[in-house]
Design an enzyme around this catalytic site. Structure first.
Site, mmCIF file in Angstrom:
data_model
loop_
_atom_site.group_PDB
_atom_site.id
_atom_site.type_symbol
_atom_site.label_atom_id
_atom_site.label_comp_id
_atom_site.label_asym_id
_atom_site.label_seq_id
_atom_site.Cartn_x
_atom_site.Cartn_y
_atom_site.Cartn_z
ATOM 1 N N ALA A 99 -23.838 -12.252 -25.751
ATOM 2 C CA ALA A 99 -25.041 -12.991 -26.139
ATOM 3 C C ALA A 99 -25.641 -13.594 -24.876
ATOM 4 C CB ALA A 99 -24.665 -14.073 -27.142
ATOM 5 N N GLY A 142 -20.390 -10.987 -27.345
ATOM 6 C CA GLY A 142 -21.212 -10.374 -28.387
ATOM 7 C C GLY A 142 -21.387 -8.877 -28.187
ATOM 8 N N GLU A 145 -18.425 -7.402 -29.708
ATOM 9 C CA GLU A 145 -18.575 -7.568 -31.163
ATOM 10 C C GLU A 145 -19.582 -6.571 -31.731
ATOM 11 O OE1 GLU A 145 -19.427 -11.786 -30.741
ATOM 12 O OE2 GLU A 145 -17.617 -12.237 -31.884
ATOM 13 N N GLU A 165 -15.399 -15.612 -24.349
ATOM 14 C CA GLU A 165 -16.064 -16.858 -24.750
ATOM 15 C C GLU A 165 -15.272 -18.101 -24.359
ATOM 16 O OE1 GLU A 165 -15.830 -14.156 -26.644
ATOM 17 O OE2 GLU A 165 -17.723 -13.775 -27.675
HETATM 18 N N1 CO8 Z 1 -26.173 -13.827 -20.652
HETATM 19 C C1 CO8 Z 1 -27.204 -13.982 -19.811
HETATM 20 N N2 CO8 Z 1 -27.259 -13.405 -18.594
HETATM 21 C C2 CO8 Z 1 -26.208 -12.656 -18.227
HETATM 22 C C3 CO8 Z 1 -25.107 -12.449 -19.052
HETATM 23 C C4 CO8 Z 1 -25.113 -13.065 -20.331
HETATM 24 N N3 CO8 Z 1 -24.120 -12.906 -21.218
HETATM 25 N N4 CO8 Z 1 -24.223 -11.650 -18.405
HETATM 26 C C5 CO8 Z 1 -24.776 -11.357 -17.219
HETATM 27 N N5 CO8 Z 1 -25.980 -11.948 -17.104
HETATM 28 C C6 CO8 Z 1 -26.896 -11.890 -15.975
HETATM 29 C C7 CO8 Z 1 -26.426 -12.769 -14.821
HETATM 30 O O1 CO8 Z 1 -26.800 -14.107 -15.045
HETATM 31 C C8 CO8 Z 1 -27.136 -12.127 -13.663
HETATM 32 O O2 CO8 Z 1 -28.479 -12.528 -13.706
HETATM 33 P P1 CO8 Z 1 -29.166 -13.122 -12.363
HETATM 34 O O3 CO8 Z 1 -29.158 -11.981 -11.406
HETATM 35 O O4 CO8 Z 1 -30.517 -13.516 -12.813
HETATM 36 O O5 CO8 Z 1 -28.318 -14.244 -11.909
HETATM 37 C C9 CO8 Z 1 -27.115 -10.643 -14.018
HETATM 38 O O6 CO8 Z 1 -26.891 -10.586 -15.431
HETATM 39 C C10 CO8 Z 1 -25.993 -9.881 -13.331
HETATM 40 O O7 CO8 Z 1 -24.780 -10.561 -13.604
HETATM 41 P P2 CO8 Z 1 -23.742 -10.940 -12.455
HETATM 42 O O8 CO8 Z 1 -24.439 -11.214 -11.184
HETATM 43 O O9 CO8 Z 1 -22.859 -12.008 -13.002
HETATM 44 O O10 CO8 Z 1 -22.969 -9.549 -12.327
HETATM 45 P P3 CO8 Z 1 -21.437 -9.327 -11.919
HETATM 46 O O11 CO8 Z 1 -21.264 -7.867 -11.753
HETATM 47 O O12 CO8 Z 1 -21.058 -10.217 -10.800
HETATM 48 O O13 CO8 Z 1 -20.587 -9.819 -13.194
HETATM 49 C C11 CO8 Z 1 -20.076 -9.964 -15.521
HETATM 50 C C12 CO8 Z 1 -20.716 -9.137 -14.388
HETATM 51 C C13 CO8 Z 1 -18.579 -10.047 -15.305
HETATM 52 C C14 CO8 Z 1 -20.372 -9.245 -16.821
HETATM 53 C C15 CO8 Z 1 -20.669 -11.372 -15.538
HETATM 54 O O14 CO8 Z 1 -22.080 -11.279 -15.518
HETATM 55 C C16 CO8 Z 1 -20.283 -12.188 -16.727
HETATM 56 O O15 CO8 Z 1 -19.185 -12.706 -16.775
HETATM 57 N N6 CO8 Z 1 -21.180 -12.329 -17.719
HETATM 58 C C17 CO8 Z 1 -20.955 -13.151 -18.882
HETATM 59 C C18 CO8 Z 1 -20.018 -12.466 -19.847
HETATM 60 C C19 CO8 Z 1 -19.761 -13.395 -21.021
HETATM 61 O O16 CO8 Z 1 -19.245 -14.466 -20.904
HETATM 62 N N7 CO8 Z 1 -20.115 -12.924 -22.246
HETATM 63 C C20 CO8 Z 1 -19.948 -13.690 -23.440
HETATM 64 C C21 CO8 Z 1 -21.179 -14.463 -23.752
HETATM 65 S S1 CO8 Z 1 -20.981 -15.572 -25.130
HETATM 66 C C22 CO8 Z 1 -21.101 -14.527 -26.461
HETATM 67 O O17 CO8 Z 1 -21.336 -13.363 -26.346
HETATM 68 C C23 CO8 Z 1 -20.933 -15.170 -27.794
HETATM 69 C C24 CO8 Z 1 -21.398 -14.239 -28.898
HETATM 70 C C25 CO8 Z 1 -21.556 -15.056 -30.144
HETATM 71 C C26 CO8 Z 1 -22.401 -14.294 -31.185
HETATM 72 C C27 CO8 Z 1 -22.580 -15.161 -32.379
HETATM 73 C C28 CO8 Z 1 -23.377 -14.420 -33.489
HETATM 74 C C29 CO8 Z 1 -23.427 -15.226 -34.772
#
Ligand code: CO8
Length: 251
Positions: A99, A142, A145, A165
């Site tokens: 998400a 997400g 999921e 998460e």
């Molecule tokens: N949300 C928003 N932006 C994101 C997300 C995300 N989940 N993941 C990556 N991005 C963005 C980064 O902010 C970055 O943007 P910017 O260049 O503007 O800073 C760009 O994507 C590239 O990301 P990274 O520079 O971090 O790339 P890396 O290769 O270094 O890392 C990762 C990749 C490991 C995937 C890292 O980006 C990361 O850890 N992302 C977050 C993953 C995460 O925590 N996901 C869970 C989110 S919470 C969730 O999904 C809850 C779901 C609940 C649903 C409920 C329904 C009812």
């Protein structure tokens, strides 16, 4: 839902390779209908609904707009009698990194609880046609999921599944705790949810087989043991030993 570690390349083929299908793509995306996804019909018979998540800079983070568009595209394919199945995919780097954390960052409890935040997310799981997730790269939070809401997962070599998460101080909210448990077994699911650690396609496939089988066997054994609490089990075995027909009392 099942994990299949096949070469996802077939499903991920660029639309550049199939110019004939671009017209179908235009049909679906005419008028700039979609901002966050690419939608077209593919296959020899043009009967596969193909949806590609397309927010590359954000690793396909599932912002509200993207999920709304995904729902619209699924509605369209559901209503299209020529479409027999739907494929949802991302890019080689990311199926979806979860998400959109930036969108969620400042949300309050009242907003989330009162507004039933992200309630529309489960549309994928209610589609009546088979939905296939073709996953490569990150399928996190997400994103994982979303993949698990699909009926089948084809996972590429670079696929990484995770529920990170906990590292954000929250928990899975779109079925992660429930579907992951069924997909890879309780033990690995708990480990993933409690640590945020990721697994690759091979581990997902292996766990899906080994742990669910092991758990099923454990359950079966306990139920088997439970039959020793019934009179009928005693009667059945006694009847065998005494070479007569069992007189079961359903007790
Ligand atoms: N949300 C928003 N932006 C994101 C997300 C995300 N989940 N993941 C990556 N991005 C963005 C980064 O902010 C970055 O943007 P910017 O260049 O503007 O800073 C760009 O994507 C590239 O990301 P990274 O520079 O971090 O790339 P890396 O290769 O270094 O890392 C990762 C990749 C490991 C995937 C890292 O980006 C990361 O850890 N992302 C977050 C993953 C995460 O925590 N996901 C869970 C989110 S919470 C969730 O999904 C809850 C779901 C609940 C649903 C409920 C329904 C009812």
């Amino acid at each position: 839902m099942s994990f299949l570690c096949r070469n996802a390349a077939l499903l991920l083929k660029s639309s550049r390779a199939a110019p004939a299908l671009l017209s179908a793509s235009r049909l679906y995306s005419s008028g700039g209908q979609y901002e966050y996804i690419l939608v077209e019909k593919r296959g020899d018979k043009n009967n596969v609904g193909f949806i590609q998540l397309n927010r590359p800079k954000a690793l396909n983070a599932l912002c509200d707009g993207l999920m709304k568009e995904l729902g619209q595209a699924l509605d369209a394919f559901e209503a299209d009698k020529d479409v027999g199945a739907v494929v949802i995919t991302g890019s080689e780097r990311a199926f979806a990194a979860g998400a959109d954390i930036k969108e969620m960052q400042n949300r309050t409890f009242q907003e989330c609880y009162g507004g039933n935040f992200l309630a529309h997310w489960n549309r994928v799981s209610t589609v009546r046609k088979p939905v296939i997730a073709a996953v490569n790269g990150f399928a996190l939070g997400g994103g994982c999921e979303l993949a698990m809401m699909c009926d089948i997962i084809y996972a590429g070599e670079k696929a990484q599944f995770g529920q990170p998460e906990i590292l954000l101080g929250t928990i899975p909210g779109a079925g992660g705790t429930q579907r992951l448990t069924r997909a890879v077994g309780k033990s690995l699911a708990m480990e993933m949810v409690l640590t945020g650690d990721r697994i690759n396609a091979q581990e997902a496939k292996q766990s899906a087989y080994e742990l669910t089988l092991a758990e099923g066997n454990r359950l079966e054994k306990r139920l088997f043991h439970s039959t020793f609490a019934t009179d009928d089990r005693k009667e059945g075995m006694t009847a065998f030993v005494e070479k007569r027909k069992a007189n079961f009392q359903d007790q």
